[in-house]
Write a protein that holds these residues in place. Structure first.
Motif, PDB file in Angstrom:
ATOM      1  N   PHE A 137       0.810  -1.210   0.000  1.00 57.34           N
ATOM      2  CA  PHE A 137       0.000   0.000   0.000  1.00 57.34           C
ATOM      3  C   PHE A 137       0.848   1.267   0.000  1.00 57.34           C
ATOM      4  N   GLY A 138       2.164   1.088  -0.093  1.00 56.33           N
ATOM      5  CA  GLY A 138       3.060   2.230  -0.151  1.00 56.33           C
ATOM      6  C   GLY A 138       3.497   2.751   1.201  1.00 56.33           C
ATOM      7  N   TYR A 139       3.107   2.121   2.290  1.00 60.28           N
ATOM      8  CA  TYR A 139       3.474   2.581   3.628  1.00 60.28           C
ATOM      9  C   TYR A 139       4.863   2.058   3.989  1.00 60.28           C
ATOM     10  N   THR A 140       5.739   2.962   4.369  1.00 59.04           N
ATOM     11  CA  THR A 140       7.052   2.596   4.869  1.00 59.04           C
ATOM     12  C   THR A 140       7.005   2.538   6.396  1.00 59.04           C
ATOM     13  N   PRO A 141       8.030   1.961   7.047  1.00 57.22           N
ATOM     14  CA  PRO A 141       8.055   2.006   8.521  1.00 57.22           C
ATOM     15  C   PRO A 141       7.956   3.419   9.072  1.00 57.22           C
ATOM     16  N   LEU A 142       8.488   4.400   8.334  1.00 59.23           N
ATOM     17  CA  LEU A 142       8.393   5.784   8.794  1.00 59.23           C
ATOM     18  C   LEU A 142       6.939   6.268   8.770  1.00 59.23           C
ATOM     19  N   HIS A 143       6.174   5.882   7.761  1.00 58.49           N
ATOM     20  CA  HIS A 143       4.745   6.204   7.730  1.00 58.49           C
ATOM     21  C   HIS A 143       4.039   5.638   8.961  1.00 58.49           C
ATOM     22  N   ILE A 144       4.317   4.375   9.278  1.00 61.29           N
ATOM     23  CA  ILE A 144       3.625   3.710  10.384  1.00 61.29           C
ATOM     24  C   ILE A 144       4.017   4.334  11.713  1.00 61.29           C
ATOM     25  N   ALA A 145       5.306   4.639  11.880  1.00 60.44           N
ATOM     26  CA  ALA A 145       5.745   5.249  13.138  1.00 60.44           C
ATOM     27  C   ALA A 145       5.091   6.606  13.349  1.00 60.44           C
ATOM     28  N   ALA A 146       5.013   7.402  12.296  1.00 59.97           N
ATOM     29  CA  ALA A 146       4.365   8.709  12.420  1.00 59.97           C
ATOM     30  C   ALA A 146       2.863   8.566  12.619  1.00 59.97           C
ATOM     31  N   LEU A 147       2.262   7.607  11.933  1.00 58.02           N
ATOM     32  CA  LEU A 147       0.818   7.402  12.048  1.00 58.02           C
ATOM     33  C   LEU A 147       0.432   6.960  13.448  1.00 58.02           C
ATOM     34  N   ASN A 148       1.286   6.163  14.087  1.00 49.74           N
ATOM     35  CA  ASN A 148       1.027   5.694  15.447  1.00 49.74           C
ATOM     36  C   ASN A 148       1.576   6.637  16.518  1.00 49.74           C
ATOM     37  N   SER A 160       7.179   9.136  18.447  1.00 45.84           N
ATOM     38  CA  SER A 160       8.203  10.128  18.135  1.00 45.84           C
ATOM     39  C   SER A 160       9.598   9.524  18.177  1.00 45.84           C
ATOM     40  N   ALA A 161       9.853   8.707  19.195  1.00 47.12           N
ATOM     41  CA  ALA A 161      11.187   8.119  19.319  1.00 47.12           C
ATOM     42  C   ALA A 161      11.511   7.230  18.130  1.00 47.12           C
ATOM     43  N   CYS A 162      10.529   6.457  17.662  1.00 41.10           N
ATOM     44  CA  CYS A 162      10.761   5.595  16.506  1.00 41.10           C
ATOM     45  C   CYS A 162      10.976   6.411  15.235  1.00 41.10           C
ATOM     46  N   VAL A 163      10.247   7.508  15.109  1.00 50.37           N
ATOM     47  CA  VAL A 163      10.429   8.372  13.940  1.00 50.37           C
ATOM     48  C   VAL A 163      11.852   8.922  13.919  1.00 50.37           C
ATOM     49  N   LEU A 164      12.327   9.399  15.054  1.00 50.17           N
ATOM     50  CA  LEU A 164      13.693   9.925  15.129  1.00 50.17           C
ATOM     51  C   LEU A 164      14.714   8.828  14.824  1.00 50.17           C
ATOM     52  N   LEU A 165      14.458   7.629  15.339  1.00 52.35           N
ATOM     53  CA  LEU A 165      15.378   6.523  15.089  1.00 52.35           C
ATOM     54  C   LEU A 165      15.434   6.195  13.600  1.00 52.35           C
ATOM     55  N   LEU A 166      14.296   6.109  12.943  1.00 54.90           N
ATOM     56  CA  LEU A 166      14.270   5.809  11.517  1.00 54.90           C
ATOM     57  C   LEU A 166      14.921   6.910  10.695  1.00 54.90           C
ATOM     58  N   LEU A 167      14.737   8.157  11.126  1.00 51.32           N
ATOM     59  CA  LEU A 167      15.395   9.257  10.418  1.00 51.32           C
ATOM     60  C   LEU A 167      16.904   9.176  10.566  1.00 51.32           C
ATOM     61  N   ASP A 168      17.377   8.768  11.739  1.00 48.97           N
ATOM     62  CA  ASP A 168      18.824   8.620  11.941  1.00 48.97           C
ATOM     63  C   ASP A 168      19.417   7.541  11.042  1.00 48.97           C
ATOM     64  N   TYR A 169      18.600   6.532  10.707  1.00 53.48           N
ATOM     65  CA  TYR A 169      19.078   5.439   9.852  1.00 53.48           C
ATOM     66  C   TYR A 169      18.720   5.662   8.382  1.00 53.48           C
ATOM     67  N   GLY A 170      18.411   6.887   8.026  1.00 56.40           N
ATOM     68  CA  GLY A 170      18.200   7.205   6.616  1.00 56.40           C
ATOM     69  C   GLY A 170      16.773   7.143   6.150  1.00 56.40           C
ATOM     70  N   GLY A 171      15.815   7.276   7.056  1.00 54.39           N
ATOM     71  CA  GLY A 171      14.417   7.293   6.645  1.00 54.39           C
ATOM     72  C   GLY A 171      14.119   8.472   5.731  1.00 54.39           C
ATOM     73  N   ASP A 172      13.401   8.211   4.660  1.00 53.30           N
ATOM     74  CA  ASP A 172      13.098   9.224   3.647  1.00 53.30           C
ATOM     75  C   ASP A 172      11.686   9.756   3.879  1.00 53.30           C
ATOM     76  N   VAL A 173      11.583  11.018   4.259  1.00 56.33           N
ATOM     77  CA  VAL A 173      10.276  11.610   4.560  1.00 56.33           C
ATOM     78  C   VAL A 173       9.502  11.965   3.299  1.00 56.33           C
ATOM     79  N   THR A 174      10.112  11.869   2.136  1.00 54.89           N
ATOM     80  CA  THR A 174       9.429  12.242   0.902  1.00 54.89           C
ATOM     81  C   THR A 174       8.700  11.068   0.246  1.00 54.89           C
ATOM     82  N   LEU A 175       8.920   9.853   0.744  1.00 57.95           N
ATOM     83  CA  LEU A 175       8.247   8.701   0.153  1.00 57.95           C
ATOM     84  C   LEU A 175       6.747   8.800   0.381  1.00 57.95           C
ATOM     85  N   ARG A 176       5.973   8.332  -0.595  1.00 56.75           N
ATOM     86  CA  ARG A 176       4.525   8.507  -0.566  1.00 56.75           C
ATOM     87  C   ARG A 176       3.817   7.156  -0.612  1.00 56.75           C
ATOM     88  N   THR A 177       2.642   7.139  -0.023  1.00 54.77           N
ATOM     89  CA  THR A 177       1.798   5.953  -0.115  1.00 54.77           C
ATOM     90  C   THR A 177       1.172   5.879  -1.499  1.00 54.77           C
TER      91      THR A 177
END
Length: 909
Positions: A352-363, A366-383
């Motif tokens: 469905f186009g959801y990345t782990p970063l989508h799920i962390a933000a949706l739920n 905050s800590a998981c979002v920061l962790l994923l961003l530290d490991y190269g999470g891309d905030v521009t990816l779209r569902t």
């Protein structure tokens, strides 16, 4: 047998423990909601069946008080065949071996049963009474007899294994009990594992119990041991040859799946050591690592990844174990960090186009979002629906945005020289602005614009990037400008030669015919470009008013260029229709308006064009708000000045609007109107005077003032809008160059075009500038000044925070001479680490507390940030204290009212 000791009344029911849990779930799409029950029958079910026996109430009461002689007498006096059976079953159920012995001597059939088919031997084994079992077997009770009418078929050996009675199991086996009875469903071994009776399991296996079931996709004892987390039973079963590949039910779950889902690391380790397939999928494609991550079991996840489990495996929905790790928030960060450290992809989308970063933000983790961003999470990816991860972050966890923007601040590095030295060099790294090159370089900035964070474009790093990016791609826009300028110039020449003819025939130059063909060719190219843009993103295309303008231009050009004919350099006016003259006038206006908007794309002129556009939109909006007033005057003037042609409808509305600019023509209307006199002079003068006051004086000045009230603010907003427009243009150009529709184009040509458009793909990933060198001219001076101020303020803040965050503690260090020496040791407190640790605890209480958001710890290392943290905690404590005080006050007032009412009732009036 008469020498058997009497059972104690205290432990009659000690060996039987009932459970309300039942039904082993086989759908591994969800967690097992209840554990499988180790009890064959429910306690209430057995008691109800025994209570239905004849004279059960009287006999049970006598047995409870130990009046065995009265029991025998009562059974004989009533109906010997019935009363003795009732007494025997109750004696077995309560473990009264002495009473059972007397009843057996009296003629009790040892195979007597209740209505459900449970014999005396069944009941004795259920309560684990070894003496009763021996007595019954001595009197020839059948050790392999099944209950006859219950839903679950069981032998006495099943009951003894369920009761964890090792002694009863030994006695039954010595008397020929079938160790594999009920193997097709649930064998005695099955119930022994359910009861976690390792000694019983070992005894049954030594007696020849089969560790597996003959049917495929059925629940084996190994499944039960792994699900309940019994390492001893699991080890015994595996050593006996239990099949680790056996799958359970339609879910196709192996024992390793169950152990991973319930977080039993030791069982999982034993299964892996005996050859369990670590990446075997169940019916939904979930591997054990998927289920362990979903269950937040750090121990099992660590075990599986150490055995090289595939961290990128996908289930039927395309989700990886990292997706499942973020579903719940208890230990989400620990599991996610473990998976990311071994190579899990934070940008892997599901179906469905959801990345782990989508799920962390949706739920809202905050800590998981920061962790994923530290490991190269891309905030521009779209569902698949076009929603970016940044959109979820802004709406659900907005506290992450300031921490994410810190990456922009940290993108500027200072050389070894002091900031004030002439040789000081600043290195600007643009890579934080470009999370992925495959979709272009403006995707991140465009995502910030879409979520309403346009202020990010004013960041010095972002603005510098846009400046350099424009210098990189301006050649494309220069070519576009040349193309449009040529097209519009040729079209203007054509219109002036053809549509200015006043006579029946006009002489035209010979070069008009080639110009006509060239205009049609250019217009066709123009149309192909618009079709290509519309195919890229139809919804975005129709939202831009400039695209509609271009479509009107294309249509107008076609309508104006054909048909017409030239005979020997003479064009006949009859070949052009009147409506073509109208379209030609509108089209040529639109063409030059479009050329102005193209010029506005260049930074030099973009500010002024943007100011013009903003003022025009504001003026049109304000004018629309007062349109009713203008219509009112237009209708009134059309009635009062019916003899004046200029006020005839619908031209009267145009005349009214023209009068706003000061073109009143007062003398011409009232005194120089020839023979036509004003029919209603008094009303006409009054209405004219009201129009001058309300419209010409008040409304016109108000509109001008509102439209251009603050030039400086207008320039600032126009500057930001220019950056927004520039970002959109860059993103639009890159979307065209990286479109899949160009896959059929020559690869070398695409490579050259893309290389010419990308900034960081070449050698300009970083930029070194010397802010104190007057010869530095690679970027504008205002940008250099902004970057310099940002770095200077950052150094001051870090120095201040370092002084406040460092603290000294004294430790004692023992030397060989046994002398204690105090040593100064500096330690540093990291707010980010503390936020990460506390954030996980916050997530656990997030649904039950409304004030959790204020407890999130920012990562910004500033004194104001630390003070803000303290103030938030103090405010929360004060709020909770005030609530408690309010409740205490209310309760005290209620108690005082009650006391006052009682006193009023007692005391005389």
């Amino acid at each position: 047998m008469g020498q058997l000791p009497e059972d104690s009344d205290d432990d009659v029911e000690a060996a039987y423990i009932s459970s309300d849990e039942s039904a082993h779930a086989v759908d591994l799409a969800e967690r097992l909601r209840v554990k499988p029950s180790r009890d064959i029958w429910e306690l209430d079910e057995i008691n109800y069946s025994l209570d239905q026996l004849p004279h059960a109430e009287e006999i049970a009461a006598l047995i409870d008080t130990g009046q065995y002689e009265q029991v025998i007498s009562f059974a004989i006096q009533t109906d010997k065949s019935v009363g003795v059976v009732t007494a025997g079953l109750w004696a077995c159920w309560q473990g009264r071996s002495s009473l059972l012995e007397k009843l057996l001597r009296l003629g009790l059939d040892p195979n007597s049963s209740d209505d459900a088919g449970r014999t005396c031997l069944h009941l004795s084994c259920l309560v684990g009474s070894e003496e009763c079992v021996k007595l019954l077997l001595y009197y020839k009770a059948d050790p392999n007899r099944w209950d006859t009418s219950s839903e679950r078929r069981a032998t006495p050996l099943h009951c003894a294994a369920s009761a964890k009675s090792l002694a009863c199991v030994k006695v039954l086996l010595n008397h020929g009990a079938d160790v594999n009875a009920g193997l097709t469903e649930r064998s005695p071994l099955h119930y022994a594992v359910l009861s976690d009776a390792a000694e019983v399991v070992q005894l049954l296996l030594e007696a020849g119990a089969c560790p597996d079931t003959p049917q495929v996709f059925t629940e084996t004892p190994l499944h039960v041991a792994a699900s309940l987390g019994s390492p001893l039973c699991t080890k015994l079963l595996l050593e006996a040859g239990a099949d680790v590949r056996a799958a359970l039910g339609p879910g196709k779950a192996t024992a390793l799946h169950l152990a991973a889902e319930d977080g039993h690391a030791e069982c999982a380790r034993l299964l892996l050591n005996h050859g369990a397939r670590i990446d075997w999928p169940n019916f939904r494609g979930q591997t054990p690592l998927h289920l362990a991550a979903l269950a937040q079991s750090v121990e099992v996840v660590e075990l599986l990844v150490s055995r090289r489990a595939d961290v990128k495996a996908r289930d039927s929905d395309g989700r990886t174990p990292l997706h499942g790790a973020i579903v719940r928030g208890a230990r989400a960060c620990d599991v996610a960090r473990l998976l990311l450290s071994v190579g899990a992809d934070p940008n892997a989308p599901d179906n469905f186009g959801y990345t782990p970063l989508h799920i962390a933000a949706l739920n809202e983790f905050s800590a998981c979002v920061l962790l994923l961003l530290d490991y190269g999470g891309d905030v521009t990816l779209r569902t698949n629906g076009g929603v970016s991860a940044l959109s979820f972050i802004v709406r659900r966890v907005p506290d992450v945005i300031p921490r994410y923007l810190c990456k922009f601040d940290d993108a500027v590095h200072v050389s070894e020289h002091e900031l004030g030295d002439v040789d000081c060099e600043l290195t600007i790294d643009f890579r934080p602005l470009v999370p992925c090159l495959s979709r272009g370089e403006a995707e991140l900035l465009l995502a910030f614009i879409e979520v309403g964070r346009k202020d990010v474009l004013k960041h010095p790093v972002a603005e510098t990037f846009l400046f350099l990016k424009w210098r990189r791609i301006r050649k494309f826009f220069v070519l576009s400008f040349i193309y449009h300028a040529l097209f519009i110039s040729l079209y203007s020449i054509y219109i002036l030669q053809i549509y200015l003819c006043e006579d029946v025939t006009c002489d035209v130059p010979a070069y008009v015919r080639p110009i006509q063909y060239l205009i049609i060719i250019l217009n066709l190219c123009f149309m192909c470009k618009e079709i290509f843009q519309a195919c890229l993103d139809w919804s975005a295309y129709i939202r831009q008013w400039e695209n509609w303008l271009q479509c009107l231009i294309i249509l107008g050009v076609f309508l104006c260029t054909i048909p017409w004919g030239i005979d020997n350099g003479v064009v006949i006016k009859g070949n052009t229709s009147n409506w073509q003259h109208d379209i030609a006038a509108v089209t040529i206006f639109f063409c030059w308006l479009e050329l102005m908007m193209i010029i506005g794309r260049f930074p030099t002129f973009g500010l002024y064009v943007q100011m013009f556009t903003t003022v025009s939109v504001n003026f049109a909006t304000f004018l629309l708000a007062y349109s009713c007033l203008l219509i009112a005057f237009g209708l009134a003037f059309s009635v009062l000045f019916s003899n004046y042609p200029a006020f005839h409808l619908p031209a009267g509305f145009v005349k009214t609007v023209m009068m706003m600019s000061g073109e009143l023509e007062y003398e011409d209307i009232f005194y120089n109107n020839g023979d036509a006199q004003i029919q209603y002079p008094l009303t006409a003068h009054g209405m004219f005077l009201i129009f001058v006051l309300l419209v010409t004086v008040i409304l016109t000045n108000l509109l001008v003032g509102l439209a251009v009230s603050d030039i400086q603010a207008l320039q600032e907003s126009a500057g930001l809008n220019r950056l927004i427009r520039q970002t959109q243009l860059v993103a639009h150009l890159e979307s065209m160059l990286f479109s899949s529709m160009l896959s059929c184009a020559p690869r070398q040509l695409l490579a050259v075009l893309r290389w010419g458009a990308l900034l960081t793909a070449s050698q300009t990933r970083t930029l070194n500038i010397r802010p104190n060198d007057p010869r530095e001219n690679r970027i504008p001076k205002d940008l250099i000044s902004s970057i310099y101020k940002m770095v200077a303020s950052r150094k001051v803040i870090k120095r201040s925070v370092r002084r406040n965050n460092n603290y000294e503690c004294q430790i004692k260090k023992c030397k060989e001479s046994e002398e204690n020496v105090q040593q100064q040791v500096k330690r540093k407190s990291y707010l980010f680490d503390r936020f990460s640790n506390e954030g996980q605890q916050i997530e656990r209480r997030k649904k039950t507390s409304s004030s959790i958001e204020s407890r999130n710890r920012p990562v910004s290392l500033t004194i104001s940030g630390i003070q803000e943290i303290c103030m938030v905690d103090i405010k929360n404590q004060l709020a909770e204290l005030s609530k408690k005080v309010t409740k205490l006050t209310e309760s005290t007032e209620n108690k005082l009212k009650v006391i006052e009412n009682k006193l009023n009732d007692i005391l005389p009036p």
